[in-house]
Every structure is written in C-alpha cells, then in structure tokens.
Design an enzyme around this catalytic site. Sequence first.
Site, PDB file in Angstrom:
ATOM      1  N   ASP A  29     -44.965   1.207 -19.900  1.00  9.93           N
ATOM      2  CA  ASP A  29     -46.276   0.594 -19.652  1.00  9.93           C
ATOM      3  C   ASP A  29     -46.931   0.291 -21.009  1.00  9.93           C
ATOM      4  OD1 ASP A  29     -48.901   0.004 -19.108  1.00  9.93           O
ATOM      5  OD2 ASP A  29     -49.269   1.774 -17.859  1.00  9.93           O
ATOM      6  N   GLU A  79     -40.827   8.963 -49.370  1.00  9.57           N
ATOM      7  CA  GLU A  79     -39.765   9.704 -48.710  1.00  9.57           C
ATOM      8  C   GLU A  79     -38.683   8.730 -48.234  1.00  9.57           C
ATOM      9  OE1 GLU A  79     -40.801  11.365 -44.777  1.00  9.57           O
ATOM     10  OE2 GLU A  79     -42.857  10.839 -45.257  1.00  9.57           O
ATOM     11  N   CYS A 111     -45.165  12.882 -46.056  1.00 10.43           N
ATOM     12  CA  CYS A 111     -46.308  11.971 -46.236  1.00 10.43           C
ATOM     13  C   CYS A 111     -47.337  12.488 -47.230  1.00 10.43           C
ATOM     14  CB  CYS A 111     -46.988  11.718 -44.898  1.00 10.43           C
ATOM     15  SG  CYS A 111     -45.898  10.966 -43.705  1.00 10.43           S
ATOM     16  N   TYR A 143     -37.370   5.737 -37.145  1.00  6.95           N
ATOM     17  CA  TYR A 143     -36.876   6.788 -36.237  1.00  6.95           C
ATOM     18  C   TYR A 143     -35.646   6.329 -35.459  1.00  6.95           C
ATOM     19  CZ  TYR A 143     -41.339   9.056 -37.131  1.00  6.95           C
ATOM     20  OH  TYR A 143     -42.407   9.648 -37.747  1.00  6.95           O
ATOM     21  N   THR A 152     -43.851   4.430 -33.480  1.00  8.93           N
ATOM     22  CA  THR A 152     -44.657   4.903 -34.628  1.00  8.93           C
ATOM     23  C   THR A 152     -43.993   4.564 -35.969  1.00  8.93           C
ATOM     24  OG1 THR A 152     -43.710   7.152 -34.735  1.00  8.93           O
ATOM     25  CG2 THR A 152     -45.516   6.812 -33.204  1.00  8.93           C
ATOM     26  N   SER A 201     -44.893  18.426 -33.733  1.00 10.37           N
ATOM     27  CA  SER A 201     -45.493  17.886 -34.967  1.00 10.37           C
ATOM     28  C   SER A 201     -46.974  17.571 -34.756  1.00 10.37           C
ATOM     29  CB  SER A 201     -44.735  16.644 -35.458  1.00 10.37           C
ATOM     30  OG  SER A 201     -44.971  15.523 -34.634  1.00 10.37           O
ATOM     31  N   HIS A 233     -54.623  11.229 -42.286  1.00 10.52           N
ATOM     32  CA  HIS A 233     -53.263  10.678 -42.330  1.00 10.52           C
ATOM     33  C   HIS A 233     -53.017  10.073 -40.945  1.00 10.52           C
ATOM     34  CE1 HIS A 233     -49.025  10.170 -42.470  1.00 10.52           C
ATOM     35  NE2 HIS A 233     -48.774  11.153 -41.627  1.00 10.52           N
ATOM     36  N   LYS A 242     -56.848  12.695 -32.292  1.00  6.48           N
ATOM     37  CA  LYS A 242     -56.632  14.055 -31.773  1.00  6.48           C
ATOM     38  C   LYS A 242     -57.269  15.096 -32.691  1.00  6.48           C
ATOM     39  CE  LYS A 242     -52.106  13.158 -29.670  1.00  6.48           C
ATOM     40  NZ  LYS A 242     -51.763  13.821 -28.429  1.00  6.48           N
ATOM     41  N   ASN A 275     -46.914   3.179 -39.292  1.00  5.19           N
ATOM     42  CA  ASN A 275     -46.887   4.321 -40.213  1.00  5.19           C
ATOM     43  C   ASN A 275     -46.385   3.882 -41.591  1.00  5.19           C
ATOM     44  OD1 ASN A 275     -46.965   6.864 -41.297  1.00  5.19           O
ATOM     45  ND2 ASN A 275     -45.542   7.805 -39.838  1.00  5.19           N
ATOM     46  N   SER A 306     -45.311  16.334 -43.242  1.00  2.00           N
ATOM     47  CA  SER A 306     -44.488  17.249 -42.454  1.00  2.00           C
ATOM     48  C   SER A 306     -43.668  18.156 -43.351  1.00  2.00           C
ATOM     49  CB  SER A 306     -43.543  16.450 -41.561  1.00  2.00           C
ATOM     50  OG  SER A 306     -44.239  15.907 -40.487  1.00  2.00           O
TER      51      SER A 306
HETATM   52  P1  HMG Z   1     -43.832  10.382 -26.240  1.00  2.65           P
HETATM   53  O1  HMG Z   1     -43.237  11.657 -25.734  1.00  2.65           O
HETATM   54  O2  HMG Z   1     -43.093   9.141 -25.919  1.00  2.65           O
HETATM   55  O3  HMG Z   1     -45.283  10.128 -25.712  1.00  2.65           O
HETATM   56  O4  HMG Z   1     -43.963  10.526 -27.824  1.00  2.65           O
HETATM   57  P2  HMG Z   1     -46.234  11.031 -24.793  1.00  2.65           P
HETATM   58  O5  HMG Z   1     -45.625  11.200 -23.465  1.00  2.65           O
HETATM   59  O6  HMG Z   1     -46.676  12.270 -25.553  1.00  2.65           O
HETATM   60  O7  HMG Z   1     -47.443  10.016 -24.647  1.00  2.65           O
HETATM   61  C1  HMG Z   1     -48.184   9.666 -25.778  1.00  2.65           C
HETATM   62  C2  HMG Z   1     -49.619   9.482 -25.322  1.00  2.65           C
HETATM   63  O8  HMG Z   1     -49.695   8.330 -24.479  1.00  2.65           O
HETATM   64  C3  HMG Z   1     -50.174  10.637 -24.488  1.00  2.65           C
HETATM   65  O9  HMG Z   1     -51.523  10.829 -24.851  1.00  2.65           O
HETATM   66  C4  HMG Z   1     -50.093  10.106 -23.062  1.00  2.65           C
HETATM   67  O10 HMG Z   1     -51.028  10.707 -22.171  1.00  2.65           O
HETATM   68  C5  HMG Z   1     -50.419   8.651 -23.291  1.00  2.65           C
HETATM   69  P3  HMG Z   1     -51.996  12.208 -25.579  1.00  2.65           P
HETATM   70  O11 HMG Z   1     -51.698  13.304 -24.634  1.00  2.65           O
HETATM   71  O12 HMG Z   1     -51.145  12.316 -26.826  1.00  2.65           O
HETATM   72  O13 HMG Z   1     -53.447  11.985 -25.855  1.00  2.65           O
HETATM   73  N1  HMG Z   1     -49.962   7.765 -22.218  1.00  2.65           N
HETATM   74  C6  HMG Z   1     -50.668   6.712 -21.755  1.00  2.65           C
HETATM   75  N2  HMG Z   1     -51.891   6.235 -22.112  1.00  2.65           N
HETATM   76  C7  HMG Z   1     -52.339   5.103 -21.456  1.00  2.65           C
HETATM   77  N3  HMG Z   1     -51.633   4.502 -20.478  1.00  2.65           N
HETATM   78  C8  HMG Z   1     -50.421   4.949 -20.098  1.00  2.65           C
HETATM   79  C9  HMG Z   1     -49.882   6.116 -20.750  1.00  2.65           C
HETATM   80  N4  HMG Z   1     -48.748   6.815 -20.631  1.00  2.65           N
HETATM   81  C10 HMG Z   1     -48.805   7.826 -21.531  1.00  2.65           C
HETATM   82  N5  HMG Z   1     -49.742   4.330 -19.133  1.00  2.65           N
HETATM   83  C11 HMG Z   1     -44.797  10.921 -30.016  1.00  2.65           C
HETATM   84  C12 HMG Z   1     -45.101  10.372 -28.613  1.00  2.65           C
HETATM   85  C13 HMG Z   1     -45.978  10.672 -30.927  1.00  2.65           C
HETATM   86  C14 HMG Z   1     -44.523  12.417 -29.926  1.00  2.65           C
HETATM   87  C15 HMG Z   1     -43.526  10.172 -30.563  1.00  2.65           C
HETATM   88  O14 HMG Z   1     -43.843   8.816 -30.756  1.00  2.65           O
HETATM   89  C16 HMG Z   1     -43.010  10.735 -31.868  1.00  2.65           C
HETATM   90  O15 HMG Z   1     -42.212  11.664 -31.875  1.00  2.65           O
HETATM   91  N6  HMG Z   1     -43.444  10.182 -33.044  1.00  2.65           N
HETATM   92  C17 HMG Z   1     -43.005  10.640 -34.370  1.00  2.65           C
HETATM   93  C18 HMG Z   1     -43.634  11.944 -34.793  1.00  2.65           C
HETATM   94  C19 HMG Z   1     -45.080  11.780 -35.233  1.00  2.65           C
HETATM   95  O16 HMG Z   1     -45.546  10.715 -35.559  1.00  2.65           O
HETATM   96  N7  HMG Z   1     -45.813  12.910 -35.308  1.00  2.65           N
HETATM   97  C20 HMG Z   1     -47.179  12.906 -35.762  1.00  2.65           C
HETATM   98  C21 HMG Z   1     -47.586  14.217 -36.427  1.00  2.65           C
HETATM   99  S1  HMG Z   1     -46.490  14.631 -37.787  1.00  2.65           S
HETATM  100  C22 HMG Z   1     -47.000  13.570 -39.080  1.00  2.65           C
HETATM  101  O17 HMG Z   1     -48.038  12.993 -39.020  1.00  2.65           O
HETATM  102  C23 HMG Z   1     -46.078  13.383 -40.241  1.00  2.65           C
HETATM  103  C24 HMG Z   1     -45.277  12.106 -40.253  1.00  2.65           C
HETATM  104  O18 HMG Z   1     -46.084  11.013 -40.648  1.00  2.65           O
HETATM  105  C25 HMG Z   1     -44.058  12.264 -41.164  1.00  2.65           C
HETATM  106  C26 HMG Z   1     -44.262  12.725 -42.590  1.00  2.65           C
HETATM  107  O19 HMG Z   1     -45.095  13.555 -42.940  1.00  2.65           O
HETATM  108  O20 HMG Z   1     -43.456  12.271 -43.401  1.00  2.65           O
HETATM  109  C27 HMG Z   1     -44.729  11.770 -38.872  1.00  2.65           C
END
Ligand code: HMG
Length: 384
Positions: A29, A79, A111, A143, A152, A201, A233, A242, A275, A306
Amino acid sequence: MDIGIDKIGFYVPQNYIDIVELAKARDVDPDKFTIGIGQDKQAVPKPYQDAVTMAASSADSILTAEDKKDLGLLIVGTESSIDESKSTAAFLMDLLELPEDIRAFEIKQACFGATAGLQSAFDFVSLNPGKKALVIATDIARYGIKTPGEVTQGAGSVAMVISENPRILKLEHKSVYMTRNIGDFWRPTFSKTAFARGKFSNQVYVDFFQTLWQKYQAKFDVTANDFSTMLFHIPYTKMGTKALRTLEGKVSDEKYAELTDHYQASIKFSREVGNLYTGSLYLGLLSYLVNGARPNEELLLFSYGSGAVGELYSGQIQPGFDKAINKDKILNLLDNRQKMSIADYEKMYQVEYQNGTIVDPKTVQEKFYLSEIKENERLYKKLN
Ligand code: HMG
C-alpha cells in the site's frame, strides 16, 4: 572565539525513483511508504558514481580558492568507502585541486562519521586560529531489492567548511555522547548492501535519543523551552518523528507544536532524497536552513550511527545565515532531477564495474566520475 559551520554544500545524484511506484512494484500500500515510512522519492546513483565522486561534487559546490588556501584539515565521514586502505579524502586532493599541506583522512562509524568529523574540526580550528577545516559526509545507502530496508535507501553528500566567525551555525561546545556495542545494523566488508534488525534499530535509536536528552538537560541545566528546534538523524523521515514523539505530553502543547512544525521544515529534503547515512542529519540542517530557520535560533542536533554511537549537541543560527547559503542552486539540483522507472533502477542496481572497466566520458552526465579501474585501482576524472 566563535567556531562553527561557515558554508554548507549539497550534492544529490540526478536520478530518482518515485516511492509510490516502488510501493506498487512491491505490492505494498503506497500509504505505508509515504505515511508509515515518510518518503516521496529516493536518489539513485549511476554506476560511475560513488562516495568519492559525490564528496567531490558537494565540496566543489562551495569551495573557493580562498577557502582552499586556508584549509588545514579534510575529514570525510562515510560508510560506503571504496578502499579498505586509502581514504576517500586522499582521492579528493586532485579532484578538488587542494594544496598538499592538509591533514586528510576518513572516519567510519556508521551514520555518526560526519559528526565525529565536525567535532574534530571544531578542535582543530580552536587550536589553529585562522585555519579552516572541510568536513564531508558522503554515502550510498543500500539494503537490496525487495528487502524491508529498500524504501529507506538513498544517496548523496553534504560538505561543510568549519571556521572561526562562522556565518551559518555557531557550535556551542555543549554536547553529550554515548557508545554501546549493539547489533542493530552492519555491513561486512564482503557486502555492498547493509544488514539491519529494522525494528530493533528503531528502538535503539529512540532509546539513545531519550538517554542523551536526559543527560543533556542534567549537564547543562536546560529544558525543551531553551530550544525552538530539534534536528534528528533521518534514515527515513518517520524515524525522527518517533524520537520527537517521546516529548509529547512532557513539554507544553505550544512547545511540542513548535518543535513539530520546525521538524517538518527539516525533513523536506530528506523526503525527496532518502537516507544519506552520514549526511542525513546535515541534510536535515540544510533543509531547515532553507525552509524555516530564523537568525539566533537555538538548535539541538541528534546524531546517531548504528553500532552504536549517539551525540546530542547544540548550535546557534547566525544572523545573515541565509546569505551564506546558495538556496537557488540547492533547489535547482533537487528540482531538475530525472525520474527513473523501477525496472531501470533494478537493472542499474545489478551493475558493478570490474577491473578493466573504462567509462566513456560521452556517457557521463556528472562533473566528477569514476573513469577507469586499472590494476584494481579506481581512477577518477573531472569533466571540464
Ligand atoms: P517494515 O517492517 O517493512 O515496516 O520495516 P513496518 O511494518 O514497521 O511499518 C512501518 C510503518 O508503516 C509502521 O509505522 C506502520 O504502522 C506503518 P510505525 O509503527 O513505525 O509508526 N504502516 C502504514 N502507514 C500508513 N498506511 C499503511 C501502513 N502500513 C504500515 N497502509 C523498517 C520498516 C524501517 C524497519 C525497514 O524499512 C528497515 O529495516 N529499514 C532500515 C533500518 C533503519 O532505517 N533503521 C532506523 C534506525 S537505525 C539508524 O538510523 C541508522 C542507519 O541510518 C544506519 C547507520 O547508522 O549507518 C539505518
């Protein structure tokens, strides 16, 4: 002596994919990606672009001959480095035509790298009056196709000149930081794509913000009322939301509304790019400077990398900051990009140049590019 960001430049690749089209191709969606994750577009680099070429582009957009003469330090936070030995910074010496009496190196801590660079630059300028430092964040966030992290991804670079009497942001030398050994996200040397425990994460990120915010308030005897803006970030724009939401109910409704409003101004560019890893916080800063900032505002900046390192520090926007930013250049760069189909993006994702590759300059659309891989050495050129 006041020290801080005197110039800030940005580079994003010329191609992007549309996030609604990505959602449809993945049978998701679209609201999940645009609202749940909070993205609209994702920058896609060409195969002849990498951390080096993007760093050269962002720095080239701001450096003058005068800056180059005064530089004593060049730090690249990345990185997505292309060599396990030679730093991205060393490659930039020729491309940017920098004088050789510069200490140049690369910092890696996910990051957090550019923030580590910025704080080191602050120390360098404090100890070397009259000298300047160049700090560059440059990354390709990847990813993999059809992974949860795909939405992302992103790519680009932010370059900052750090000097005395900064025209954009004075760094206040007020900072708290923390490090924990955490497996939330990692990329082994054999892999072009990152591995992430996505939901974990998110929890660690929010926990780091809350812990550091408590520490910051206690150490400097301040509250949210001492700041009008918090920058985060932004691996994807919902992530900062969040963290910000943890303040709801703990600060006045007016303060929460103000912080939320300013956060919206800070994520405009990230929604369009994705990102930048090391550059994400600084793209948020740039977006805020272009879309909402006022002189003398007190900012709080949350840096997270991270693995994991976090730092919360403050800065003050300087009077006349808008004159030190080339707003039109930045908006043109974002507005004049070309959309790529999801099928073409998937094809390009698989392309990886091997030893022996020679890139035909006639196929190149960017100023800085990887021209050749000879004896496994990457060689770069600038289009004139
Ligand atoms: P996911 O499992 O596909 O998504 O992965 P989800 O099921 O958690 O859904 C995401 C959000 O969409 C949720 O909202 C859902 O409710 C919503 P939340 O609970 O988070 O508020 N949702 C909807 N909203 C509207 N309409 C809909 C609908 N359906 C669902 N129909 C995840 C999401 C971010 C985990 C994934 O993309 C991922 O693994 N990303 C990479 C990791 C990442 O970015 N982590 C961030 C923190 S770590 C960090 O910042 C460091 C980093 O930059 C690296 C570094 O330091 O080098 C990553």
